[in-house]
Design a protein around this motif. Sequence first.
Motif, PDB file in Angstrom:
ATOM      1  N   ARG A   1       0.852  -1.193   0.000  1.00 54.11           N
ATOM      2  CA  ARG A   1       0.000   0.000   0.000  1.00 54.11           C
ATOM      3  C   ARG A   1       0.890   1.246   0.000  1.00 54.11           C
TER       4      ARG A   1
ATOM      5  N   CYS B   1      -1.351  -5.333  -5.811  1.00 51.77           N
ATOM      6  CA  CYS B   1      -1.621  -6.731  -5.485  1.00 51.77           C
ATOM      7  C   CYS B   1      -0.739  -7.659  -6.317  1.00 51.77           C
TER       8      CYS B   1
ATOM      9  N   THR C   1      -5.063 -14.971   0.480  1.00 49.93           N
ATOM     10  CA  THR C   1      -4.293 -14.035   1.311  1.00 49.93           C
ATOM     11  C   THR C   1      -4.366 -12.627   0.748  1.00 49.93           C
TER      12      THR C   1
ATOM     13  N   ALA D   1      -7.900 -11.069   0.965  1.00 44.78           N
ATOM     14  CA  ALA D   1      -8.194 -10.638   2.345  1.00 44.78           C
ATOM     15  C   ALA D   1      -7.440  -9.351   2.656  1.00 44.78           C
ATOM     16  N   TRP D   2      -6.193  -9.297   2.204  1.00 48.21           N
ATOM     17  CA  TRP D   2      -5.401  -8.081   2.414  1.00 48.21           C
ATOM     18  C   TRP D   2      -6.059  -6.895   1.721  1.00 48.21           C
TER      19      TRP D   2
ATOM     20  N   ALA E   1      -9.198  -6.478   0.789  1.00 52.68           N
ATOM     21  CA  ALA E   1     -10.458  -6.109   1.451  1.00 52.68           C
ATOM     22  C   ALA E   1     -10.180  -5.307   2.715  1.00 52.68           C
ATOM     23  N   GLY E   2      -9.182  -5.732   3.461  1.00 48.80           N
ATOM     24  CA  GLY E   2      -8.833  -5.023   4.692  1.00 48.80           C
ATOM     25  C   GLY E   2      -8.343  -3.615   4.427  1.00 48.80           C
ATOM     26  N   GLN E   3      -7.557  -3.465   3.387  1.00 44.66           N
ATOM     27  CA  GLN E   3      -7.040  -2.132   3.044  1.00 44.66           C
ATOM     28  C   GLN E   3      -8.162  -1.228   2.539  1.00 44.66           C
TER      29      GLN E   3
ATOM     30  N   ALA F   1     -11.171  -1.265   3.232  1.00 46.24           N
ATOM     31  CA  ALA F   1     -12.063  -0.892   4.342  1.00 46.24           C
ATOM     32  C   ALA F   1     -11.552   0.322   5.092  1.00 46.24           C
ATOM     33  N   THR F   2     -10.270   0.617   4.960  1.00 44.44           N
ATOM     34  CA  THR F   2      -9.687   1.744   5.708  1.00 44.44           C
ATOM     35  C   THR F   2      -9.637   3.032   4.875  1.00 44.44           C
TER      36      THR F   2
ATOM     37  N   HIS G   1     -16.791  -0.889  -3.219  1.00 43.93           N
ATOM     38  CA  HIS G   1     -16.011   0.256  -2.736  1.00 43.93           C
ATOM     39  C   HIS G   1     -15.996   1.367  -3.774  1.00 43.93           C
TER      40      HIS G   1
END
Length: 248
Positions: free
Chosen positions: A98, A109, A124, A127-128, A130-132, A134-135, A176
């Motif tokens: 990121r 990615c 993996t 999931a990474w 999606a987590g990023q 979300a922020t 998103h």
Amino acid sequence: MFVLAHLSDTHLDDTPGSAARTARVLDYLHALPDPVDAILITGDIADNGREDEYRLAAKLFASPLPVLVCPGNHDVRDAYRKGLLGIAEGGTAPINSRHDVAGAVFLLCDSSIPGADEGRLDATTLAWLAGQLATVPAATPAFIALHHPPVELHHPMADSMRLLDAAPLAALVAAHPQVAAVLTGHAHTAAASAFAGRPLLVAPGVSSTLRLPWEGPGPLADGTQPPGVAFHVHDDTGRLTTHYRVVV
Ligand SMILES: [Fe+2]
Ligand SMILES: [Fe+2]
């Protein structure tokens, strides 16, 4: 407003051609009278995935500007980590990164499948990502960069090794609204399309170029065409404009 220079597929190896073409593109960018905000390089950094090829990449990519790099199908994660990222212990996990640059978030990615030409975002990496995502605040543009285009580009070779299982990526993009575009390489030809309702922008190749099935040979003596670069301009209204250039 910011301007992102996007190149791809440097395929650095022992031959002088790939290094010369890569240096030519970076010299061109570094000589611009008004510097771009960042440089994105979407994979196939090395042709054979060797550590010495990545050490060459590290030298060629040295820049006063932020340089954002992700791997492609020709890249080998362990050697990439050692030679380009300077991580002595190496490692074979996906290389996702990121970068918060110029008021935007760039999520790079790793779509490589070790030993294969096709691509996939594994569990993996998804999931990474999606987590990023979300922020990322609603008003901040996010760009997803990966090597493999997730759609057909209507060239048999590129289409035979595109991203497999694109549905989870499409779902993340659709969920998103901050995602301004998906940026890829791998096709060695500049292209603009759409994916999950957003722009899908493919950088031209640096070290080799792909001619389309309905084209004849390129203008260079060996039938290829010069390296190219994309400029992605994101303005304050949230609109994205892409300009493509060849570097002669
Ligand atoms: Fe490539
Ligand atoms: Fe590739």
